[in-house]
Write a protein that holds these residues in place. Structure first.
Motif, mmCIF file in Angstrom:
data_model
loop_
_atom_site.group_PDB
_atom_site.id
_atom_site.type_symbol
_atom_site.label_atom_id
_atom_site.label_comp_id
_atom_site.label_asym_id
_atom_site.label_seq_id
_atom_site.Cartn_x
_atom_site.Cartn_y
_atom_site.Cartn_z
ATOM 1 N N LEU A 75 0.566 -1.220 0.249
ATOM 2 C CA LEU A 75 -0.084 -0.256 -0.186
ATOM 3 C C LEU A 75 0.932 1.254 -0.046
ATOM 4 C CD1 LEU A 75 -2.800 -1.217 3.050
ATOM 5 C CD2 LEU A 75 -2.728 -0.626 0.160
ATOM 6 N N GLY A 76 2.253 1.141 0.807
ATOM 7 C CA GLY A 76 3.101 2.366 0.570
ATOM 8 C C GLY A 76 3.157 2.855 0.102
ATOM 9 N N LEU A 77 3.724 0.997 -1.541
ATOM 10 C CA LEU A 77 4.929 1.680 -2.392
ATOM 11 C C LEU A 77 3.009 2.232 -3.715
ATOM 12 C CD1 LEU A 77 7.120 0.904 -4.105
ATOM 13 C CD2 LEU A 77 6.479 -1.044 -4.853
ATOM 14 N N ALA A 78 2.172 1.320 -3.092
ATOM 15 C CA ALA A 78 1.050 2.289 -4.496
ATOM 16 C C ALA A 78 0.453 3.690 -4.042
ATOM 17 C CB ALA A 78 -0.087 1.603 -4.055
ATOM 18 N N ALA A 79 0.539 3.997 -3.130
ATOM 19 C CA ALA A 79 1.091 5.603 -2.452
ATOM 20 C C ALA A 79 2.075 6.249 -2.385
ATOM 21 C CB ALA A 79 0.045 5.587 -0.735
ATOM 22 N N THR A 80 2.521 5.911 -2.750
ATOM 23 C CA THR A 80 3.987 6.087 -3.563
ATOM 24 C C THR A 80 3.845 6.686 -4.334
ATOM 25 O OG1 THR A 80 5.602 5.310 -1.612
ATOM 26 C CG2 THR A 80 6.201 6.749 -3.739
ATOM 27 N N SER A 81 3.234 6.365 -5.019
ATOM 28 C CA SER A 81 3.845 5.958 -7.185
ATOM 29 C C SER A 81 1.877 7.286 -6.945
ATOM 30 C CB SER A 81 2.614 4.729 -7.362
ATOM 31 O OG SER A 81 4.060 3.066 -7.258
ATOM 32 N N ILE A 82 1.184 6.424 -6.135
ATOM 33 C CA ILE A 82 0.202 7.317 -6.310
ATOM 34 C C ILE A 82 0.071 9.137 -6.448
ATOM 35 C CG2 ILE A 82 -2.211 7.887 -6.125
ATOM 36 C CD1 ILE A 82 -2.777 5.006 -5.648
ATOM 37 N N VAL A 83 1.183 9.335 -5.373
ATOM 38 C CA VAL A 83 1.145 10.888 -4.521
ATOM 39 C C VAL A 83 2.393 11.231 -5.106
ATOM 40 C CG1 VAL A 83 2.221 11.906 -3.126
ATOM 41 C CG2 VAL A 83 0.852 10.476 -2.163
ATOM 42 N N ALA A 84 3.511 11.068 -5.920
ATOM 43 C CA ALA A 84 3.692 11.121 -6.626
ATOM 44 C C ALA A 84 3.947 11.485 -8.389
ATOM 45 C CB ALA A 84 5.681 10.461 -6.992
ATOM 46 N N GLY A 85 2.779 10.571 -8.632
ATOM 47 C CA GLY A 85 2.795 10.710 -9.873
ATOM 48 C C GLY A 85 1.538 11.944 -10.264
#
Length: 777
Positions: A467-477
């Motif tokens: 979930l952290g990896l997904a959140a990082t990708s979403i936020v940075a993206g």
């Protein structure tokens, strides 16, 4: 813990004794009001939620002031000053800037105690200071740039060698002399490509060869990437190619100590890249050399396109991920080594020792990787954190970002206008802001986590990682999508899924073994970690190729500058502020979205050499007047016009036939070196070779592009709009919009006059002076 409760705790930690409980009451939430009612008189209990909106906002702003948000906004004001400097229609006087800075400094001192006035004065001071830094950088660069294309014999010292995927070699050369003809205003540094170079060629050697030198071009479309601007600050005065393979010669002018140091560092980078290529092959070798040594010219374009299309191109840019893994690996390894000696570790500050060694490793990595702006930003942030460890201080992450931004702006102000700076800082600020928001709500989930068993905790940890990896990708993206769309006119539709698939491989295999191979390289044991790294890169490339083959068109068209500016304000509010003040970003998001939705793309694009013209068509098609348009230009135009294909012209027997065909079918029809086309509203666009051919279209065409620098005012007032080769040579590429109601077309050029220093050279070309092409008699 709610945001309001967190503010209470922060104030109680820093307020003087006796004031903490009293000051915390106005910020209390409903859950904590009862606690304070038992300790304070009832009339003093005021909940922030029951305050009027104006009073609550005032209290929230005061809290932001106490948190030091003003310092976080300082680099924002400096960056705004750099942008204002770049947008000015004239070169400002540095003496005048210095004088105004002095006045503002005095006013800042006098306005102490008046928060609003002080904030306005300090903000103005920071803006003007940023503009002054940009002016100083321009003066310091002072790059001599070629004004016109010419062939000459170049003798120079090689300072950089790049082996490209096409098989050619690109050389950066410090010019020592020119001959046949000898240039009166020769550039100091040029970048030339060669089909072949001597096998024994090394950095620092002197070469000679006949080369075709050309001035760096302007943007291929208004608002696009300006090669001349970036070449000016990079010190590149001309680009071109060798007409014959260069030869090595002896030189009587040895490099000074600065040049010698730079050459040695570049030699180290090339040696590392060569050793990587000795173990790995193909694209894996080139990407590994990029990640370790920052040498990326050899990556095949198909691989680059797959990575760009899937949103994985960021792994090729040495930035926070790479820098953190290098320093983190060294830090953990050193502390683990000290842990083997418990007596020594318990008596010595081994954490500080490890921080010092990690800082040294990060510094070496910065130098070896080439020192790009993303690497500089990451290194500075990392250095601030490691130095904080040395002084037993806790470093605030957002403040570290502000400090790194200030330093980067001070060193290279022109980078503010580039995509690397904007995307790097936007992603980092968004991640910091998102993490701060999440940390305010994390304690309740931690309490639940402690009640789980071992298997449950392991599963929850794995779930949190994903979930952290997904959140990082979403936020940075989300944070970088805006700037990527503005600069490159494209968005990766599958970026989230690609990053979720590939980034664990990069984080767990590719980068750790890259660090290990670099550590083992001095003793010749880099082969086995490089092979593991190469296997990881292969997996990443397979993922990118699979998604790229299934990705729809990623062109989104050009975005209005106003929309980008408004979205940026919203991003700043969301990341720099806290609590309910973040809701103030929503109006900016809505307005920015509306501006993008209501944008109007141009009807016609014209290249700066006057040879290529494109007209917007239906079904995302771009109609061009040449069978083989320049590849880079047409790709840029396709993305900027939200198109996915271009249509070449149709040949006609006579001009009359071409005109008749343009009435029936879309696209260009060409005859006798003249091409005609109509846009969706029926406006006739004509591209003609000279002024004589243009006369026939003065009364029937809406726009005439004349590929002749000697042409003057061909048509009378009220007739067709004219763009000559001289106009384009002086003011760059153009975009044209046809207004309704019989209005004439609106023509916007990429470059304005009077020229700024990075465009001054344009006025010296033959075309800009209204002269015909040079012909040898």
């Amino acid at each position: 813990m709610t945001g309001d409760t967190r503010q209470d705790e922060e104030w109680r930690a820093f307020a003087p004794p006796g004031e903490a409980d009293e000051a915390a009451v106005p910020f209390a939430t409903d859950a904590t009001t009862a606690h304070f009612e038992s300790r304070a008189p009832a009339p003093r209990v005021v909940s922030a939620r029951t305050l009027p909106i104006g009073a609550a906002t005032a209290r929230a702003l005061a809290d932001e002031r106490d948190r030091g948000t003003g310092f976080v906004l300082l680099p924002v004001a400096m960056a705004l000053g750099v942008m204002v400097y770049g947008a000015l229609p004239f070169e400002p006087s540095l003496a005048l800037v210095a004088a105004v800075l002095g006045v503002l400094f005095v006013l800042a001192h006098l306005s102490r105690g008046r928060p609003i006035l002080s904030f306005a004065v300090i903000g103005s001071l920071a803006i003007l200071f940023g503009a002054g830094l940009a002016g100083v950088e321009t003066l310091r660069a002072g790059t001599a740039m070629m004004g016109s294309e010419i062939g000459t014999e170049v003798t120079g010292r090689v300072v950089r060698i790049e082996n490209q995927a096409t098989g050619r070699t690109r050389l950066t050369v410090d010019v020592i002399a020119t001959a046949r003809p000898e240039l009166r205003y020769a550039p100091d540094r040029v970048r030339l490509s060669a089909r072949n170079v001597p096998p024994e060629l090394q950095l620092g050697m002197t070469i000679v060869g006949i080369a075709r030198l050309m001035p760096p071009s302007g943007p291929v479309r208004p608002g696009g990437y300006d090669f001349a601007y970036n070449s000016y600050y990079d010190g590149i005065g001309a680009i071109g190619f060798f007409l014959r393979d260069p030869a090595i010669v002896s030189s009587s002018s040895p490099p000074d100590w600065r040049e010698t140091l730079a050459l040695r560092l570049e030699a180290v980078r090339l040696d590392i890249a060569a050793r990587v290529r000795g173990v790995l092959d193909g694209a894996e070798a080139e990407i590994a050399a990029t990640l370790i040594a920052g040498v990326r010219a050899g990556i095949p374009e198909t691989i680059n396109e797959d990575l760009r299309k899937t949103g994985l191109a960021h792994i090729l840019s040495i930035s926070g991920l790479h820098m953190a893994l290098v320093a983190g690996t060294v830090l953990v390894a050193i502390r683990g080594g000290f842990a083997l000696f418990p007596v020594f570790a318990s008596r010595r500050p081994v954490k500080k020792y490890a921080a010092i060694i990690a800082l040294i490793a990060a510094t070496l990595y910065l130098g070896i990787s080439g020192g790009a702006v993303a690497a500089q930003r990451s290194y500075i942030m990392l250095a601030v954190m490691l130095v904080a460890i040395l002084f037993d201080r806790a470093a605030l992450t957002m403040r570290n970002l502000a400090i790194s931004a200030i330093i980067v702006i001070a060193l290279s102000p022109h980078e503010v206008l580039g995509p690397s700076f904007q995307m790097s800082f936007a992603a980092t600020a968004a991640l910091i802001g998102a993490y701060g928001w999440w940390s305010e709500r994390r304690r309740t989930t931690e309490a639940i986590q402690q009640q789980r068993g071992v298997v449950g905790r392991i599963g929850m940890t794995a779930l949190k990682f994903m979930l952290g990896l997904a959140a990082t990708s979403i936020v940075a993206g989300l944070a970088t999508t805006l700037y990527g769309a503005y600069h490159f006119h494209r968005v990766s539709p599958h970026a989230l899924w690609v990053n979720l698939s590939a980034m664990p491989i990069v984080s767990a295999i590719v980068m750790p073994f890259a660090v290990l191979s670099a550590i083992l390289m001095p003793i010749g044991l880099e082969a086995w970690p490089l092979k593991i790294m190469g296997a990881g890169i292969t997996s990443v490339l397979e993922i990118a190729a699979w998604f790229a083959a299934r990705s729809p068109i990623d062109a989104v068209g050009s975005l209005p500058v106003t929309a980008v500016a408004i979205f940026t304000i919203g991003l700043l509010i969301m990341t720099a502020l806290s609590g309910r003040l973040r809701l103030a970003a929503l109006p900016f998001v809505f307005v920015g979205t509306g501006l993008i939705a209501s944008r109007e793309l141009p009807d016609v694009l014209v290249s700066e050499d006057g040879r290529l013209v494109a007209v917007a068509g239906t079904a995302r098609t771009l109609h061009v007047n040449r069978n083989r348009p320049n590849g880079f230009t047409i790709q840029n135009w396709l993305h900027g016009m939200d198109a996915d294909r271009f249509q070449s012209p149709t040949d006609a027997e006579t001009l009359s036939t071409a005109l008749a065909a343009s009435e029936q079918t879309p696209g260009f029809n060409c005859a006798d070196k003249t091409c005609v086309a109509r846009d969706g509203e029926g406006h006739l666009i004509a591209h003609v070779p000279d002024a004589v051919s243009a006369f026939a279209f003065c009364t029937r065409a809406a726009l005439i592009i004349i590929d002749d620098a000697t042409a003057g005012d061909v048509c009378r007032t009220g007739e067709a709009a004219i763009l000559t080769k001289r106009d384009l040579a002086r003011r760059g590429s153009a975009e044209v919009r046809f207004g309704g109601g019989g209005d004439g077309p609106q023509i916007i050029h990429a470059i304005r006059e009077p020229y700024r220093p990075w465009h001054t050279h344009r006025q010296f070309s033959r075309e800009a002076r209204g002269m015909p092409p040079y012909r040898r008699e």
